[in-house]
Design a protein around this motif. Structure first.
Motif, PDB file in Angstrom:
ATOM      1  N   PRO A  74       0.801  -1.231   0.000  1.00 31.02           N
ATOM      2  CA  PRO A  74       0.000   0.000   0.000  1.00 31.02           C
ATOM      3  C   PRO A  74       0.831   1.277   0.000  1.00 31.02           C
ATOM      4  N   LYS A  75       1.964   1.239   0.695  1.00 33.66           N
ATOM      5  CA  LYS A  75       2.792   2.448   0.799  1.00 33.66           C
ATOM      6  C   LYS A  75       3.236   2.924  -0.579  1.00 33.66           C
ATOM      7  N   LEU A  78      -0.129   3.632  -3.115  1.00 35.54           N
ATOM      8  CA  LEU A  78      -1.042   4.756  -2.852  1.00 35.54           C
ATOM      9  C   LEU A  78      -0.348   6.115  -2.802  1.00 35.54           C
ATOM     10  N   TYR A  91     -11.602  15.305  11.408  1.00 35.76           N
ATOM     11  CA  TYR A  91     -11.222  15.573  12.800  1.00 35.76           C
ATOM     12  C   TYR A  91     -11.749  16.941  13.278  1.00 35.76           C
ATOM     13  N   TYR A 102      -1.130  17.956   8.278  1.00 32.09           N
ATOM     14  CA  TYR A 102      -0.821  16.568   8.643  1.00 32.09           C
ATOM     15  C   TYR A 102      -0.734  15.693   7.394  1.00 32.09           C
ATOM     16  N   PHE A 103      -1.767  15.771   6.546  1.00 31.02           N
ATOM     17  CA  PHE A 103      -1.757  14.901   5.365  1.00 31.02           C
ATOM     18  C   PHE A 103      -0.639  15.287   4.390  1.00 31.02           C
ATOM     19  N   TYR A 107       2.311  12.782   2.954  1.00 32.07           N
ATOM     20  CA  TYR A 107       2.709  12.648   1.549  1.00 32.07           C
ATOM     21  C   TYR A 107       4.090  13.252   1.282  1.00 32.07           C
ATOM     22  N   ARG A 108       4.827  13.536   2.367  1.00 29.87           N
ATOM     23  CA  ARG A 108       6.207  14.010   2.285  1.00 29.87           C
ATOM     24  C   ARG A 108       6.356  15.319   1.502  1.00 29.87           C
TER      25      ARG A 108
ATOM     26  N   LYS B   3      12.727   0.643  -2.413  1.00 27.48           N
ATOM     27  CA  LYS B   3      13.529   1.260  -1.351  1.00 27.48           C
ATOM     28  C   LYS B   3      14.342   0.192  -0.641  1.00 27.48           C
ATOM     29  N   ASP B   8      13.111   2.162   4.207  1.00 27.18           N
ATOM     30  CA  ASP B   8      11.743   1.769   4.512  1.00 27.18           C
ATOM     31  C   ASP B   8      11.443   1.961   6.001  1.00 27.18           C
ATOM     32  N   GLU B  11      11.246   5.605   6.919  1.00 23.59           N
ATOM     33  CA  GLU B  11       9.964   6.175   6.509  1.00 23.59           C
ATOM     34  C   GLU B  11       8.850   5.786   7.485  1.00 23.59           C
ATOM     35  N   ASP B  12       8.888   4.519   7.918  1.00 24.17           N
ATOM     36  CA  ASP B  12       7.892   4.054   8.891  1.00 24.17           C
ATOM     37  C   ASP B  12       8.020   4.813  10.215  1.00 24.17           C
ATOM     38  N   LYS B  14       9.179   7.808  10.592  1.00 23.10           N
ATOM     39  CA  LYS B  14       8.677   9.162  10.351  1.00 23.10           C
ATOM     40  C   LYS B  14       7.158   9.186  10.470  1.00 23.10           C
ATOM     41  N   ASN B  15       6.528   8.182   9.865  1.00 25.02           N
ATOM     42  CA  ASN B  15       5.061   8.110   9.922  1.00 25.02           C
ATOM     43  C   ASN B  15       4.571   7.921  11.347  1.00 25.02           C
ATOM     44  N   LEU B  18       4.843  11.164  13.131  1.00 27.41           N
ATOM     45  CA  LEU B  18       3.767  12.062  12.685  1.00 27.41           C
ATOM     46  C   LEU B  18       2.467  11.746  13.419  1.00 27.41           C
ATOM     47  N   THR B  19       2.183  10.449  13.557  1.00 27.21           N
ATOM     48  CA  THR B  19       0.960  10.052  14.255  1.00 27.21           C
ATOM     49  C   THR B  19       1.029  10.449  15.721  1.00 27.21           C
ATOM     50  N   PHE B  22       0.339  14.060  16.021  1.00 27.66           N
ATOM     51  CA  PHE B  22      -1.078  14.271  15.702  1.00 27.66           C
ATOM     52  C   PHE B  22      -1.951  13.888  16.902  1.00 27.66           C
ATOM     53  N   LEU B 100      -7.737   8.554   6.840  1.00 26.07           N
ATOM     54  CA  LEU B 100      -6.403   8.217   7.344  1.00 26.07           C
ATOM     55  C   LEU B 100      -5.831   6.923   6.753  1.00 26.07           C
ATOM     56  N   THR B 103      -4.195   6.486   3.133  1.00 32.79           N
ATOM     57  CA  THR B 103      -2.947   7.189   2.806  1.00 32.79           C
ATOM     58  C   THR B 103      -1.794   6.178   2.711  1.00 32.79           C
ATOM     59  N   PRO B 104      -0.694   6.559   2.044  1.00 39.58           N
ATOM     60  CA  PRO B 104       0.397   5.586   1.870  1.00 39.58           C
ATOM     61  C   PRO B 104       1.231   5.372   3.139  1.00 39.58           C
ATOM     62  N   GLN B 105       0.622   4.747   4.123  1.00 42.65           N
ATOM     63  CA  GLN B 105       1.337   4.408   5.362  1.00 42.65           C
ATOM     64  C   GLN B 105       0.940   2.994   5.722  1.00 42.65           C
ATOM     65  N   ARG B 106       1.848   2.274   6.379  1.00 43.47           N
ATOM     66  CA  ARG B 106       1.467   0.968   6.926  1.00 43.47           C
ATOM     67  C   ARG B 106       0.527   1.234   8.083  1.00 43.47           C
ATOM     68  N   HIS B 107      -0.564   0.500   8.133  1.00 41.70           N
ATOM     69  CA  HIS B 107      -1.520   0.734   9.211  1.00 41.70           C
ATOM     70  C   HIS B 107      -0.868   0.510  10.574  1.00 41.70           C
TER      71      HIS B 107
END
Lengths: 317, 272
Positions: A74-75, A78, A91, A102-103, A107-108, B3, B8, B11-12, B14-15, B18-19, B22, B100, B103-107
């Motif tokens: 998915p990463k 998408l 939210y 945030y979004f 998406y960097r 990658k 990888d 990036e994870d 970083k995500n 971010l969460t 948030f 949410l 988006t291109p993130q691992r859940h």
């Protein structure tokens, strides 16, 4: 090189043992195409879109974006996709600026890009004045516009939209239509689901018809135009008999495309547009010309009827 | 272009960060921070102000600490429920997950971020409670009042916080309603587990060493100088007290098992 941007192969989604929401769905969408995914409620449109955006996993089959399996990677798949699925919650405790920031980071995007895009996108979805207001004070339509803004925020080259005009007022619908047309010019690939024939015919290049979880037809937008004609038909009965001169006068009205005689007082009129507002406009125009109408009845037919007839023709129903 | 594993993971991470940020913003905006931090400062202040005006302080710093810290458990449960109760379930119930999770993130990176986002403020709340208590001890008994037992109690509280947050986070990942998850988390720790613990101790006369809230008793037990009777598994029947190392192990095990289980379940959960 394969131009295919979105591809599903034998996609099946079952809920429990008895419900098959998506049944062996396969289709390809090429770069820059705007494709409608049309079907009545419960046909499996949202389920397909949820699989394409990794919100649910298929029971079998694959869904690929840019050749990458969405559910496995998915990463990667998408990264360049903007999506709007169903009626998402937004939210409420945040402001549009914070949500989009945030979004943007997900998406960097750089902070500079984020700041610039916030201005552009909020302007596009008419929320500039609400940039720093908490979303909990927004109306449903405003929330919807913000969700649309989020889907296009990172300037994706692929847009997946599920019932994009749902919850929008007529002005919002018109703006959404213009927005999709502008993406068409920028060669953005758009896949949008709808149950509204009229909507799809105005913005799409081609249409995939879905019924009961199955793809029943894929055709150009011209075919929908033919279908739309039946929605533009209205039977009108006048108080007095109409002469040939009267018919010519009515035929000259810009909103009337064609007028066909049933008997001396009853006529079948084809309107320019298929929506209810155009019916009101047409009736008003006829009355203003000095003709008394005693009854009218729009042709009763809907998408469900069309699918049933289509499945019947194919021997499926 | 594919990658490397290092990129990888970066990036994870970083995500996840971010969460976390948030989530912290969410807690701040929803006034959860103010409520919890207010309690973390207000509760120890009550134990300082009330004896100062109407009564007298306990004779020893240990006595004061025991009295004061008997409420830290309640604070952990309240804060943990506030911060972790809706962490996962909220995205499904409010349908914000539609925005949410597409988006291109691992859940899993999102859920780990949510867990940390719930854990960090709860740990901060506990730390503030101990800081306030320590300042009060210094004010009343001088720096000599600060003992190694107070530090031990602090460490146990932090470990208990992670296990309590893990339990509430677990409910959040399996249940369908925010209110159910928050209340079940709260009542499990404040009532249900202590009732089971009491039944086992006093009716069945078995030491409930494997129950999380039983281990939490160490928070104040460390100030008791007399060694507990029958501590640990296989101890004597009667009035039990948790063993220090066994208690810590049980809490760490709860944390790990519940955390991994929560992330696994949340990861499999879908926006249907």
């Amino acid at each position: 090189m394969d131009d295919c941007i979105i591809r599903t192969e034998n996609l099946v989604k079952k809920f429990g043992d008895n419900i098959i929401a998506v049944d062996d769905v396969s289709f390809d969408i090429d770069k820059g195409e705007v494709v409608g995914y049309l079907g009545p409620n419960g046909a499996g449109k949202t389920t397909t879109i949820k699989i394409l955006t990794n919100l649910i996993e298929p029971t079998s089959g694959t869904a690929c974006i840019n050749g990458i399996d969405v559910n496995k990677y998915p990463k990667e798949a998408l990264k360049d996709v903007g999506s709007l699925i169903g009626v998402p919650g937004v939210y409420g405790y945040l402001t549009p600026q914070e949500v989009l920031t945030y979004f943007g980071k997900v998406y960097r995007m750089s902070q500079r890009e984020i700041d610039q895009r916030i201005e552009e996108v909020l302007e596009m979805v008419n929320l500039s004045d609400w940039r720093h207001s908490k979303i909990e004070s927004f109306s449903t339509g405003m929330e919807r516009r913000l969700a649309i803004g989020k889907s296009i925020f990172h300037e994706p080259s692929i847009l997946i939209l599920d019932e994009p005009v749902l919850g929008l007022d007529p002005e919002g619908i018109r703006e959404m239509r213009e927005l999709i047309k502008s993406f068409q010019k920028k060669e953005v690939t758009v896949f949008l689901s709808s149950h509204l024939l009229d909507e799809v015919s105005k913005v799409c290049d081609s249409v995939i018809f879905l019924y009961d979880g199955k793809v029943v037809e894929r055709d150009s937008v011209e075919m929908i135009d033919q279908m739309m004609k039946q929605f533009r038909l209205i039977e009108v009965e006048f108080l007095n008999d109409l002469s040939e001169d009267d018919l010519r006068r009515l035929d000259e009205l810009s909103i009337i495309e064609d007028i066909e005689k049933i008997n001396r007082r009853k006529f079948r009129i084809t309107k320019e547009e298929g929506d209810p507002a155009s019916t009101a406009h047409m009736l008003r125009s006829v009355i203003e010309e000095g003709y008394d109408i005693i009854s009218y009845s729009p042709k009763k037919s809907d998408l469900e009827d069309f699918y049933v007839s289509l499945m019947g023709e194919r021997g499926g129903a | 272009m594919m990658k490397t594993v290092k990129e990888d993971i970066k990036e994870d991470l970083k995500n996840t960060c971010l969460t976390v940020s948030f989530e912290l913003k969410k807690h701040f905006r929803m006034k959860r921070m103010i409520i919890s931090f207010g309690l973390a400062i207000g509760l120890p202040l009550i134990f300082y102000i009330v004896p100062r005006i109407w009564a007298s302080f306990p004779d020893t710093a240990e006595g004061f600490a025991t009295l004061n810290l008997s409420f830290v458990n309640l604070l952990i449960i309240i804060s943990g429920s506030l911060f972790a109760g809706d962490a996962v379930v909220g995205e499904f119930e409010e349908k914000t997950g539609l925005l949410l999770f597409s988006t291109p993130q691992r859940h899993s990176t999102i859920f780990i971020g949510k867990y940390i986002g719930a854990l960090l403020p709860t740990l901060a709340v506990v730390s503030i409670y101990y800081l306030t208590t320590s300042l009060e001890i210094v004010g009343i008994y001088g720096t000599g009042g600060l003992s190694i037992e107070l530090f031990q109690s602090f460490i146990i509280s932090l470990v208990y916080t992670t296990s309590a947050v893990s339990l509430i986070f677990f409910f959040s990942s399996i249940l369908k309603r925010k209110i159910t998850s928050t209340l079940l988390g709260f009542f499990s720790l404040i009532m249900i587990l202590p009732i089971i613990e009491s039944v086992l101790q006093f009716l069945v006369e078995v030491e409930p060493w494997y129950i999380l809230t039983y281990s939490a008793g160490l928070i104040t037990d460390v100030f008791v100088s007399v060694p507990p009777i029958g501590g640990g598994p296989g101890g004597q029947v009667g009035q039990f007290s948790p063993d220090f190392y066994m208690g810590l192990t049980i809490m760490v095990l709860h944390t790990l098992v519940l955390f991994f289980l929560s992330v696994f379940i949340a990861n499999r959960r879908r926006m249907e």
